[in-house]
Design an enzyme around this catalytic site. Structure first.
Site, mmCIF file in Angstrom:
data_model
loop_
_atom_site.group_PDB
_atom_site.id
_atom_site.type_symbol
_atom_site.label_atom_id
_atom_site.label_comp_id
_atom_site.label_asym_id
_atom_site.label_seq_id
_atom_site.Cartn_x
_atom_site.Cartn_y
_atom_site.Cartn_z
ATOM 1 N N CYS A 54 -97.507 8.803 -57.435
ATOM 2 C CA CYS A 54 -98.285 10.016 -57.679
ATOM 3 C C CYS A 54 -97.836 11.143 -56.759
ATOM 4 O O CYS A 54 -97.795 12.312 -57.170
ATOM 5 C CB CYS A 54 -99.772 9.736 -57.527
ATOM 6 N N CYS A 76 -100.732 7.377 -54.126
ATOM 7 C CA CYS A 76 -99.634 6.443 -53.894
ATOM 8 C C CYS A 76 -98.320 7.221 -53.944
ATOM 9 O O CYS A 76 -98.298 8.403 -54.291
ATOM 10 C CB CYS A 76 -99.642 5.338 -54.956
ATOM 11 N N GLU A 111 -104.348 10.674 -60.759
ATOM 12 C CA GLU A 111 -103.504 11.846 -60.549
ATOM 13 C C GLU A 111 -102.544 12.027 -61.724
ATOM 14 O O GLU A 111 -102.321 13.142 -62.196
ATOM 15 C CB GLU A 111 -102.686 11.712 -59.253
ATOM 16 N N HIS A 143 -102.615 6.126 -63.070
ATOM 17 C CA HIS A 143 -103.444 6.560 -61.959
ATOM 18 C C HIS A 143 -104.150 7.861 -62.328
ATOM 19 O O HIS A 143 -103.717 8.601 -63.216
ATOM 20 C CB HIS A 143 -102.599 6.737 -60.707
#
Length: 149
Positions: free
Chosen positions: A108, A105, A79, A77
């Protein structure tokens, strides 16, 4: 008209996301401390590996809904990539703000909490209620920024 700091950084994160190689959703992130950009990240396969745009999306093939079964994705992801970039460069992000195109999410969110980030600014939804509740429980400011077109 001069943009606010949040507007400025959200505009930049929307450019960062254009580097994404995810076939489902383009996401960008950047980490800021004292109004200075420390790192950026976008979602895609680990360095040196083939991208989903090249090999296809396993999650699509299996019909996995958004926000579920993250382990079935070859990509990181945005992040995660921004946090890893900071670690690889020896940059402390403790006390910083992360700007993201979508709400993080839960995976993260846990990384954001342990990285010491104090503020999350995002502009798009993501189907993960646990994420928001964990960030709030950790005392991290969660700000939804509505993008003005």
């Amino acid at each position: 008209m001069r943009p606010s700091w949040d507007e400025y950084f959200i505009e930049i994160v929307n450019v960062v996301k254009k580097r994404s190689t995810c076939s489902r959703r383009q996401v960008g992130a950047l980490i800021v401390l004292d109004k200075r950009i420390l790192t950026t990240g976008y979602n895609g396969a680990p360095t040196g590996l083939k991208h989903c745009s090249e090999v296809g999306c396993l999650r699509d093939k299996l019909g996995v809904p958004s926000g579920q079964r993250h382990e079935l994705c070859r990509g990181l992801h945005a992040e995660q990539n921004a946090i890893v970039q900071a670690a690889n460069s020896g940059i402390s992000i403790k006390g910083g703000t992360i700007y993201v195109t979508n709400q993080p999410c839960v995976l993260c969110a846990k990384m954001i909490i342990n990285a010491g980030i104090k503020r999350v600014v995002f502009s798009g939804d993501y189907p993960d209620e646990l994420s928001a509740s964990m960030l709030q429980e950790a005392g991290i400011e969660l700000v939804r920024f509505d993008v003005k077109l």
